[in-house]
Motif scaffolding. Structure first.
Motif, PDB file in Angstrom:
ATOM      1  N   GLU A 145     -20.531 -54.527  41.582  1.00 32.01           N
ATOM      2  CA  GLU A 145     -19.482 -54.677  40.786  1.00 32.01           C
ATOM      3  C   GLU A 145     -18.304 -53.620  40.913  1.00 32.01           C
ATOM      4  N   LYS A 146     -18.810 -52.497  41.102  1.00 35.11           N
ATOM      5  CA  LYS A 146     -18.097 -51.212  40.934  1.00 35.11           C
ATOM      6  C   LYS A 146     -17.006 -51.373  42.261  1.00 35.11           C
ATOM      7  N   GLU A 147     -17.636 -51.672  43.218  1.00 33.50           N
ATOM      8  CA  GLU A 147     -16.815 -51.726  44.429  1.00 33.50           C
ATOM      9  C   GLU A 147     -15.884 -53.027  44.538  1.00 33.50           C
ATOM     10  N   ALA A 148     -16.254 -53.987  43.982  1.00 31.62           N
ATOM     11  CA  ALA A 148     -15.147 -55.172  43.682  1.00 31.62           C
ATOM     12  C   ALA A 148     -14.071 -54.736  42.927  1.00 31.62           C
ATOM     13  N   VAL A 149     -14.192 -54.111  41.666  1.00 33.94           N
ATOM     14  CA  VAL A 149     -13.224 -53.568  40.914  1.00 33.94           C
ATOM     15  C   VAL A 149     -12.276 -52.494  41.593  1.00 33.94           C
ATOM     16  N   ALA A 150     -13.008 -51.737  42.246  1.00 30.36           N
ATOM     17  CA  ALA A 150     -12.255 -50.661  43.269  1.00 30.36           C
ATOM     18  C   ALA A 150     -11.472 -51.278  44.349  1.00 30.36           C
ATOM     19  N   GLN A 151     -11.747 -52.219  44.943  1.00 38.70           N
ATOM     20  CA  GLN A 151     -11.278 -52.887  46.106  1.00 38.70           C
ATOM     21  C   GLN A 151     -10.147 -53.709  45.771  1.00 38.70           C
ATOM     22  N   ALA A 152     -10.296 -54.273  44.458  1.00 38.91           N
ATOM     23  CA  ALA A 152      -9.369 -55.252  43.888  1.00 38.91           C
ATOM     24  C   ALA A 152      -8.051 -54.044  43.602  1.00 38.91           C
ATOM     25  N   GLN A 153      -8.292 -52.945  42.848  1.00 32.85           N
ATOM     26  CA  GLN A 153      -7.270 -52.322  42.469  1.00 32.85           C
ATOM     27  C   GLN A 153      -6.720 -51.557  43.859  1.00 32.85           C
TER      28      GLN A 153
ATOM     29  N   MET B  43     -11.785 -42.777  44.781  1.00 33.42           N
ATOM     30  CA  MET B  43     -12.497 -43.969  44.495  1.00 33.42           C
ATOM     31  C   MET B  43     -13.854 -43.895  45.207  1.00 33.42           C
TER      32      MET B  43
ATOM     33  N   GLN C 102     -17.783 -43.342  43.580  1.00 34.43           N
ATOM     34  CA  GLN C 102     -18.779 -44.353  43.972  1.00 34.43           C
ATOM     35  C   GLN C 102     -19.892 -43.660  44.408  1.00 34.43           C
TER      36      GLN C 102
END
Length: 267
Positions: A233-241, A215, A219
């Motif tokens: 937004e990319k960080e948010a999706v990655a952290q949620a996963q 990840m 990034q």
């Protein structure tokens, strides 16, 4: 050891691929008699090898190096650009893109000359470690050629546009020490220390969180083409996963138990 597909005219496999028990894969350019100069068969073999690395989840880090006393002398000018120049160079581009986007950390181990394409192929890796006396030669202009191997993308990002132009316009060669001093590569070390330092870095990465490192790599690779809002937004999706993955559970558990996390067990 697994030998990737090889050009018929070479007596030995042009690309060697091996993996140790810790998940460190090593791809070796193997034409030492030609200082690992690249031709079409070698490009195809390297693409096949990278596909093999990417498809095997036991691989946690890739080291790219050259056989003998050279990393890569660039394109073998004795060999034709088959079947034609544009098709060949587009195939080279696929090789460079696949290395750049490989979903595990990559380390270039550079000993001896890394010239032209060889220099820029090393820069396709996430990290570059070199012997002090190695040579990074951006000699394209001296041959009447434009940049290849992704150099037009990587050079200005690593050293800035003006310095990149200076290096490319004047077809400069830099030692490993000089390349490290200007930030072109990560680090240079005495030649007899190179294997040990690369092994240490590779071992550390192989023991790390495979999913999280993938990840982070994605990034950073896209950071300079991404707006701040899009990066968030990319960080948010990655952290949620990531938050739902076993790696995080192991990392948090290890923190409270005051021990080193075992990310391999969390795969």
């Amino acid at each position: 050891m697994t030998d990737a597909k090889n050009a018929v005219r070479d007596e030995e496999p042009t690309i060697l691929l091996e993996r140790d028990d810790d998940g460190v894969a090593t791809l070796t350019l193997n034409r030492p008699a030609r200082k690992n100069g690249i031709h079409r068969g070698m490009v195809d073999a390297a693409i096949t090898a990278l596909d093999e690395v990417a498809s095997d989840h036991r691989n946690r880090v890739l080291v790219v190096t050259g056989a003998g006393n050279a990393f890569c002398s660039g394109m073998d000018l004795v060999e034709p650009m088959a079947p034609d120049e544009l098709t060949f160079m587009r195939r080279v581009g696929i090789l460079c893109r696949n290395l750049h986007e490989l979903p595990i950390p990559t380390i270039a181990k550079v000993r001896g000359p890394a010239i032209g394409f060889g220099a820029n192929f090393a820069l396709c890796c996430d990290l570059v470690l070199a012997a002090d006396e190695s040579t990074f030669g951006e000699l394209f202009a001296a041959r009447g050629l434009g940049l290849d191997g992704g150099g037009s993308w990587s050079l200005p990002r690593l050293v800035g546009p003006q310095k990149a132009k200076e290096i490319a316009f004047f077809a400069q060669s830099l030692t490993g020490s000089q390349a490290a001093a200007i930030g072109l590569i990560n680090k240079s070390v005495p030649g007899d220390s190179l294997d040990g330092v690369v092994a240490e870095w590779a071992s550390t990465l192989a023991a790390g969180p495979r999913r999280a490192l993938s990840m982070i790599k994605s990034q950073i690779n896209t950071a300079l083409e991404t707006s701040f809002s899009a990066a968030l937004e990319k960080e948010a999706v990655a952290q949620a996963q990531a938050a739902r993955a076993s790696e995080v559970k192991e990392g948090v558990k290890a923190f409270f138990e005051k021990r080193k996390p075992d990310f391999r067990a969390a795969d």
